[in-house]
Design a protein around this motif. Sequence first.
Motif: not given
Ligand SMILES: [Zn+2]
Length: 711
Positions: A428, A431, A446, A449, A451
């Motif tokens: 990610c 992250c 992810c 988060c 994503h």
């Molecule tokens: Zn993330």
Amino acid sequence: MFDYRTRGQIPQIGQLVVVPFGKRRQVGLVLDIAEYSQLADARLRDIESILPVEPLPDHTLALIRFSSDYYQCPIGQAAFVALPAALRRVRYVGPKPQWQYVLTDAGRELRPDQFPARATIKHKLLEALRAKPVLRRADLLAVSARAAELAESWVREGWLEKYAGTVPSPRSDFRTTAQHELTEEQRNAVDAISAELGSYSPWLLEGITGSGKTEVYFRLIERAATRGLQILLMVPEINLTPQLEERFRERFPDLRLVSLHSNLAEGERCANWLAARAGEVQVVIGTRLSIFTPLPQLGLIIVDEEQDGSFKQQEGLRYSARDLAIYYARQRRVPVILGSATPSLETYHNARSNRFGHLHLSRRPAATRAPIKLVDVREMAKGQSISDQVLQGIGARHERGEQSLVFLNRRGFAPALVCNACGWNAGCSRCSARLVWHLRDAVLRCHYCGHQERLPRACPSCGNQDLKGLGQGTQHLEQLLCERFPDARVLRIDRDSTRRKHAWHTMQDDIRRQRVDILVGTQMLAKGHDFPKLTLVVVVNPDSALFSTDFRAGERLFQQLMQVSGRAGRADLAGEVLIQTQFPEHPLYQALVRQDYRSFAEELLDERRLAGFPPFVYQALLRADSQSESALMEFLDYAAGNLGTGHEAVTVYDPVPATVSKIAGHHRGHLLVQSASRTELQRFLSEWRLFLTRRKPSRVRWSLDVDPIEL
Ligand SMILES: [Zn+2]
Ligand SMILES: [Zn+2]
């Protein structure tokens, strides 16, 4: 805490009031009433109004204060957790109180000749109260148009008490449906604990799945309810409450029961809370937040599956509902039962050192235990993820019309995308985490988060077009099983597949009605659900937890594997558990095969004593995050270097990045402090917190996590 001035009606301590706060209006909780404020008069603002709710009782206020002190969290935040959302709204108008009036002890002493003969309404009211113990508004109107006013004045005289809703009357006349014969162990447990009703006594009730813990709970609840007491039963998972409620209503058709958890609609949660507060319900079943329910007649607290991590809140007020239950039981002088097949080492240690009573249900009366067997995956062909032995087992169950569960450990590998040519793997961008490959939607996501991105066609680093998946997710297993057993109905149960409302409920129904042959799932399936035709449990890849940096990983793995094993087999159908591992000689698996948690727990306790880990020390974690890595480390270094004086009993470790060191662009780190003395640690933490608060670090968010369960 903030000071406000009262105008007109003076609220009581524990009442909810609407106050101006900055540019907004907010609901506040009255914690104290003082004659003077240290603030200048001009700076004091007025309380606007009082919410139409009975004040929180003293014992609930004390619990809120304790949580705030112990967990190092502002008291406003603690109160926020304790109250249902509906009561935190400035517009709350409340259910219209249906006042009911009952004579107090002083009121029962009243004699008609105390009133002058011409006070006819007083005579009539007293007569009515003697004829009928509870008077509602309609009854008062029948006496006289002015009787309501008079009743209010009698409340002020102390002759009458008034209640909103129904008057709490101890119900000892409820029915119980047919009961099972108790085993000797169950009877001993029920007798030992019920002898303590009315005083504080903590108990560990240890018993594997099917050993009859619930029956012990039911008998104790019955005994407590017979005495007019209220019972709080806490369970780890929201999904388990409907099932338990159903069993309850079957057993005690007229006991008044409500559930309290965060999935309830706001209005329903509030109504349930108010009914419990008013003493109208005898049993509250709830998740961790239910510990804050004010129960005027509390007589017993039960924490089922006490080892479960979900009793610990991981944000805001980072409380452990299990630990608060023990504190609260002591405060209210009631017994508290911690039930578990595999107790947390903290609880086990308390029981072993006689701080808790220890009761054991060793027999599984209605069924034999499913044997646990290890399958050595080192003998498997390369690329094979389910062994032949397991596949044969599933096939045999399918032919007999029984069900199998293939269980994937959440802490195991999530499927990732890697390039075998250059070693690139999909991570990610925000992250420090790998993206998880979601087979069905062909996306990388992810899990920290949220994503999401499309699967790349080629390696972004070297251009290699042959990208490979690494590890397995539930979707991969589902696909594999569908290919292998084309005529079997495979159902995947994980967070993705159960996201829709009622999805999980429908799925459970399908499983019970045998519309499913093979279940594939994660920890959602491990807990408490009874599926009568499920006879084989397969655990695919539990090994990674053996080498975790978290000292609790082994304890958790054992607990989880025992729990999921409990799903296999019922009274009339023998079960079997197969665990695929690379390390069949590992002591954890060896103890698991013997189903011997105690010797494993003893071993772990010895290790923890030597290493200086909980339960032999007490820990707290300063957690911090920032978009700036340097600001984060600067803050943690500063915190580590400024500890105040006189805290020799407290050890402070070096600041370290968190296991997932970056989430959604925020760098995360922590600092561990510990002490062999809980009091010393508490003394240190309150000073340290004040100190850190005063520094007001820019660009850094931080919080303290007392008794953290995850690093
Ligand atoms: Zn993330
Ligand atoms: Zn590459």
